[in-house]
Design a protein around this motif. Structure first.
Motif, mmCIF file in Angstrom:
data_model
loop_
_atom_site.group_PDB
_atom_site.id
_atom_site.type_symbol
_atom_site.label_atom_id
_atom_site.label_comp_id
_atom_site.label_asym_id
_atom_site.label_seq_id
_atom_site.Cartn_x
_atom_site.Cartn_y
_atom_site.Cartn_z
ATOM 1 N N GLN A 221 0.822 -1.208 0.000
ATOM 2 C CA GLN A 221 0.000 0.000 0.000
ATOM 3 C C GLN A 221 0.854 1.255 0.000
ATOM 4 O O GLN A 221 0.473 2.272 -0.601
ATOM 5 N N VAL A 340 0.584 4.451 5.855
ATOM 6 C CA VAL A 340 -0.561 3.710 5.318
ATOM 7 C C VAL A 340 -1.779 3.871 6.215
ATOM 8 O O VAL A 340 -2.894 4.120 5.738
ATOM 9 N N PHE A 344 -3.901 5.738 3.483
ATOM 10 C CA PHE A 344 -4.347 4.889 2.380
ATOM 11 C C PHE A 344 -5.840 4.633 2.357
ATOM 12 O O PHE A 344 -6.500 4.849 1.338
#
Length: 358
Positions: A221, A340, A344
């Motif tokens: 990610q 992340v 994300f």
């Protein structure tokens, strides 16, 4: 801190739950019913609890100075670090399930036998090692931070989370791949797909690995973020329990792309159905001691691992040895995890995703 704050910051289990809930997952699953004992008192390989035996052995009976069950179940946390070690010690080694339990048994039995023999000789003690396999990443994490095991082999993400919850856990060593402390993760697609760059994956269906996986989730990610792709830019994404499941999902066309470790990619791709789209580095797996393990055992385990040279034992784990490890070695993973978790996965709708390439 990686973990979201629990109401009681001293409650390690609450910290794990807070992290898992933040990742939209139930906190715990069922533990795999497999415990394998490696004992200097018996050549039988069998469980120390009434669970399924591997290899058809009988439960190991410790002939002299048997440890009370409650003490065995909580590792050697009862050993007073200010006093000499007893002559007979039973250690508990933990690993979480990344493959079938029988496969993990096959992988770890040779190396743990080698560690047991060397450590016993090195410290002039009778040392037994019990292999305990946990059904989920979070169960293994909880066992370490709550001192239910003495030492473990973790992925980098699990080490970072453990260090966050219990700063006193101790790095023993990290695995070596031909003298290097790194190995590769890959993002793959089907051989005949039109994807050529990470940027092309906008609007695709993506299969990640386990939500606690270093390669399968966090580093993959992070690579997508580097390409300007957020969760909202994917048509669909999911988390699969194991790396081989990711490969299968992509090869069957259930997902357009997936993240997995390079060794699994090479193992399952003998027919060249898949193609590497992108690769990235990961730090090799650390071996970690609990915060309460006796200092002499910590020092002995470090020396044993760093001087390991049994080719059969090392080959069972597909490594060539061990290297010294420092917490800073895992800072790139820690930074990727923080990024992340912060950036994300948002709840926003896809931002003009283009149709997925076939």
């Amino acid at each position: 801190m990686i973990f979201p704050q629990a109401k009681d910051p001293q409650d390690k289990a609450a910290g794990i739950r807070a992290h898992r809930q933040g990742a939209h997952r139930n906190p715990y699953g069922l533990r795999v019913a497999l415990v394998v004992a490696l004992s200097v008192w018996s050549s039988a390989c069998a469980p120390t609890e009434p669970t399924t035996a591997v290899g058809g052995g009988q439960p190991t009976q410790v002939e002299s100075n048997p440890l009370p069950k409650a003490q065995v179940d909580t590792g050697s946390a009862y050993l007073d670090p200010t006093k000499p070690l007893p002559d007979t010690i039973q250690l508990v080694f933990g690993v979480y399930k990344t493959d079938k339990a029988t496969e993990l048994y096959r992988m770890f039995l040779p190396v743990l036998e080698a560690v047991q023999v060397d450590l016993s000789n090195r410290l002039d003690l009778d040392i037994g090692i019990e292999l305990r396999i946990f059904g989920t990443y979070e169960e293994g994490l909880q066992a370490l931070v709550e001192n239910q095991v003495d030492f473990v082999r973790f992925g980098p993400t699990s080490y970072v989370l453990a260090k966050d919850l219990e700063p006193s856990v101790q790095l023993l060593a990290k695995e070596s791949k031909k003298g290097k402390g790194t190995f590769k993760g890959v993002i793959c697609v089907k051989q005949d797909s039109s994807y050529q760059t990470l940027e092309d994956l906008r609007g695709s269906r993506f299969a990640f690995g386990n939500m606690d996986s270093t390669i399968g989730r966090y580093l993959a990610q992070n690579e997508l973020l580097n390409a300007g792709i957020f969760a909202r830019d994917l048509q669909e994404h999911t988390y699969l329990a194991q790396h081989d499941m990711v490969a299968k999902a992509v090869s069957l066309g259930d997902y357009d792309a997936g993240a997995l470790k390079e060794s699994t990619y090479e193992k399952v791709n003998s027919d060249s159905v898949l193609r590497k789209l992108h690769s990235f580095d990961n730090i090799t797996k650390p071996w970690v001691a609990s915060s309460t393990l006796h200092p002499e055992l910590v020092a002995g385990l470090k020396e044993t691992l760093l001087q390991s040279n049994d080719p059969i034992a090392l080959a069972s784990l597909k490594i060539t040895g061990f290297l010294g490890a420092q917490d800073d070695d895992y800072q790139p993973v820690r930074s990727a995890m923080k990024r992340v978790l912060a950036e994300f996965d948002t709840e926003l709708a896809p931002t003009n995703p283009k149709p997925a390439a076939k």
